[in-house]
Design an enzyme around this catalytic site. Structure first.
Site: not given
Length: 302
Positions: A10, A48, A69, A140
């Site tokens: 990322g 993952d 992540a 979030k």
């Protein structure tokens, strides 16, 4: 001393890894794909967020975890992966005896009520039922709330960092995240919506994570990571790009047929900003001016 950074491919994670290596830390990072061979103090493991596989191995010998992540806006389901992935990382970190986890949340989890103006800080929590609160903001919020609830009374300490719109130099053409806003402005948009951005440099976000990772007083705290507020028209002017503001009714009308414009509608005209006083006073954090970040971001894209 080994630090685990989740989501190593990322935008924020890449700069965080670079900053950690520069400061002498050994770094391990997770990716969903294969494990490339990386010599020296940088190791990549496969893990993952939506599976338990690989996380016990990833946590071995780790002192700190920087959980960067997260699913990005545009995914089919944001809330489940954000919350469940966060809880998975925290569970394995606690089981491994990690000293501290620093989690990347977002200013989306600290959205003030509709119509608010002025400057806000870490005491604000998004109302999930509020006007204009989309799935990204809910994801979030719910992920951060779940993290604080899970980490209550754990020996591992938790810190959350809440960035605004993250810009800055890109390291590759993959996973640009919010940098695509700058790319589109540079591409010569016919006009820009009247949207305000609370801008922060990706290098400063990385720096704040590392400061929060080691500061004893940071345990159990939230930190806003924002430099300055800029209207998109001002961002365009900084880049010598077309800066004509589109009327709000034009954006609303376009959103009826252009799906990717719908998330912009609730943001039209919002002019609130955030204060980084807490991060500056407690951790000595000093972010770059927003205009410098925008200009350097554009230069790297060119």
């Amino acid at each position: 001393m080994t630090v685990l950074v989740t989501g190593g491919t990322g935008f924020v994670a890449g700069w965080t890894i670079a900053a950690l290596l520069e400061r002498g830390y050994d770094v391990r990072t997770t990716t969903r794909g294969r494990r490339p061979a990386v010599p020296g103090r940088y190791e990549v493991v496969k893990a993952d967020l939506m599976s338990d596989e690989g996380w016990a191995e990833a946590m071995k010998g780790v002192r700190y975890v920087l959980h960067v992540a997260s699913p990005m806006s545009g995914s089919t389901d944001l809330i489940g992966p954000a919350r469940d992935g966060t809880l998975r990382v925290l569970r394995f970190a606690v089981e491994a005896g990690v000293e501290r986890v620093v989690m990347t949340s977002s200013c989306a989890a600290a959205t003030p009520p509709e119509g608010s103006t002025g400057s806000f800080d870490e005491t604000v929590w998004t109302d999930p039922s509020g006007v204009g609160i989309d799935e990204y903001r809910r994801s979030k919020l719910l992920a951060e709330q779940a993290a604080w609830e899970f980490m209550r009374d754990k020996d591992t300490s938790l810190v959350t960092v809440l960035p605004g719109a993250v810009f800055g130099p890109v390291q590759s053409r993959d996973n640009w995240g919010s940098v695509r806003v700058i790319e589109r402005i540079m591409g010569g948009m016919p006009g820009v919506p009247r949207i305000g951005l609370n801008i922060v440099d990706v290098r400063d976000v990385a720096d704040l994570h590392i400061r929060a990772m080691t500061a004893p007083d940071a345990a159990g705290e939230r930190f806003i990571a924002v430099s300055e507020f800029m209207w998109m028209a001002d961002v365009a002017r900084s880049l010598d790009a077309p800066s004509r503001e589109l009327p709000n009714f034009v954006v609303r009308a376009a959103s009826l047929v252009a799906k990717d414009m719908r998330p912009l509608v609730p943001m039209l005209g919002r002019s609130y900003s955030y204060s980084h006083d807490k991060a500056s006073s407690m951790l000595g954090w000093a972010p770059r001016p927003a205009r410098d970040t925008v200009v350097e971001c554009a230069a790297s894209l060119r």
